[in-house]
Design an enzyme around this catalytic site. Sequence first.
Site, PDB file in Angstrom:
ATOM      1  N   GLU A  53      25.172  42.124  13.177  1.00 45.20           N
ATOM      2  CA  GLU A  53      24.867  40.714  13.216  1.00 45.20           C
ATOM      3  C   GLU A  53      25.428  40.145  11.945  1.00 45.20           C
ATOM      4  O   GLU A  53      25.017  39.219  11.608  1.00 45.20           O
ATOM      5  CB  GLU A  53      23.153  40.621  13.175  1.00 45.20           C
ATOM      6  CG  GLU A  53      22.951  41.027  14.579  1.00 45.20           C
ATOM      7  CD  GLU A  53      21.440  41.298  14.537  1.00 45.20           C
ATOM      8  OE1 GLU A  53      20.651  41.151  13.478  1.00 45.20           O
ATOM      9  OE2 GLU A  53      20.700  41.496  15.648  1.00 45.20           O
TER      10      GLU A  53
ATOM     11  N   ASP B 163      16.199  47.132  11.522  1.00 46.60           N
ATOM     12  CA  ASP B 163      15.233  45.994  11.414  1.00 46.60           C
ATOM     13  C   ASP B 163      13.799  46.654  10.807  1.00 46.60           C
ATOM     14  O   ASP B 163      13.610  47.761  11.022  1.00 46.60           O
ATOM     15  CB  ASP B 163      14.674  45.487  12.798  1.00 46.60           C
ATOM     16  CG  ASP B 163      15.657  44.476  13.618  1.00 46.60           C
ATOM     17  OD1 ASP B 163      16.690  43.999  12.945  1.00 46.60           O
ATOM     18  OD2 ASP B 163      15.251  43.968  14.526  1.00 46.60           O
TER      19      ASP B 163
END
Length: 588
Positions: A335, A359
């Site tokens: 990302e 994450d």
Amino acid sequence: MIQHPRIGIRPTIDGRRQGVRESLEVQTMNMAKSVADLISSTLKYPDGEPVECVISPSTIGRVPEAAASHELFKKSNVCATITVTPCWCYGSETMDMSPDIPHAIWGFNGTERPGAVYLAAVLASHTQKGIPAFGIYGRDVQEANDTAIPEDVKEKLLRYARAALATGLMRDTAYLSMGSVSMGIGGSIVNPDFFQEYLGMRNESVDMTEFTRRMDRGIYDPEEFERALKWVKENVKEGFDHNREDLVLSREEKDRQWEFVIKMFMIGRDLMVGNPRLAELGFEEEAVGHHALVAGFQGQRQWTDHFPNGDFMETFLNTQFDWNGIRKPFVFATENDSLNGVSMLFNYLLTNTPQIFADVRTYWSPEAVERVTGYTLEGRAAAGFLHLINSGSCTLDGTGQATRDGKPVMKPFWELDESEVQAMLENTDFPPANREYFRGGGFSTRFLTKGDMPVTMVRLNLLKGVGPVLQIAEGYTLELPEDVHHTLDNRTDPGWPTTWFAPRLTGKGAFKSVYDVMNNWGANHGAITYGHIGADLITLASMLRIPVNMHNVPEEDIFRPKNWSLFGTEDLESADYRACQLLGPLHK
């Protein structure tokens, strides 16, 4: 050819001739040689070569000799200095005054000559001039003829050298953005001032259409592609397709997507570091690459809504092998989270090992685990844990299938063998991507990290009005009972890579509980490295003038420049902020 950054060793000496200096020449130069030998025999560059040291052309007793040393170091790509002495020297006359590289000074703890007095005097000069320096002084008195480096001195010398080399390895390289901001994630809003002023790096950017341009125009090595496709078919296991029936792609389309993601990997690598083969094919401009030490790929959503996602590319760039064999990893951020990319980069340069990008997904309390699974947590998991899981990609080294002394590890590529490569591949599959998230398809990476590995989770955040701030959590990976793992894992996405992580608690501050660690984490991502390296990270952060807002490193292991203590000795966290704010970034 670009030189490795080197450590400069400066033997300083009492400048009085006719007896004093002459009696100290051999001892002083031997100290320098022993430090150089320690560093070169212990530390390696990311390519596996021993770290190189440069010793001043003579001992340094007066300013002309300090100047001669400085000139040699400028020509030798010296990124940091270590001054050594067994005796009194003339402080500000013999010090290195380069303001943009780290400095350390080892003053010999002996009784015959006042090495400690010089250490205190020259550190005071560094403080007055605003040029931070690390002070190293052994706990125990040594005999004048003792050439051994005490263990506590070794630890500080090596901690300093590891961190200093990281600053040198980053300088004059680039962060390459492939795409732009992903889904409004703050870390992918790339801040060029941070990279330039704190890390000495530049920023480059290419649009994601560069991938399709190179595919359409054949700007990749076709022979390597055929070799890669054969290797992937033989070694990479396609996983179970969890998509609902109307989203399952045909076999023909999946085969086409395998070819597509292999090309994505090749193009992503070539964008970062170039590929001389492209010049042979007539693409001289593309052959040089972008001199990128770290990069990131936006992916979501503009790319992934239409094309296969970047999971395969990201996974194998961060992994230490591919169809070309075992090699060093690339540091590559999902990302385009540049701040997590930098966190990964810090970890990598300190350890030479690949990094898990994840994450920080869920805090599981003991009560919640028992309610959902009926299982009572015990051991390192007793206080609860964090579920670390990236949305589809992760270094295969994160499986923990490599070993050292029979225990799971993540280790440098030069220690890896083919059986460990095969174990990583056998314990990983690549399910078709969840097309509710990734409409264009692709293949995610699915594995479970082995338990009982010491790891450190790191995150760099940008705080408006302050600048970069670092947070560090040392702990261990966990191995849950298989049924418990499946129950918890299936509540997220069963096609993604999972690491169960228990931070080490201290009973205070952000480490009162696992919940507090999660609650104080500064962003949605973390960079996870093998080993407890929090102390090295704190040393590196102080060199870059980045304050640390939370950590669980024992106080006795914290090693910062001496002038930090003049900002306060009781509340070290606040003193760190004040020191970093006053001194400003290393490269400003």
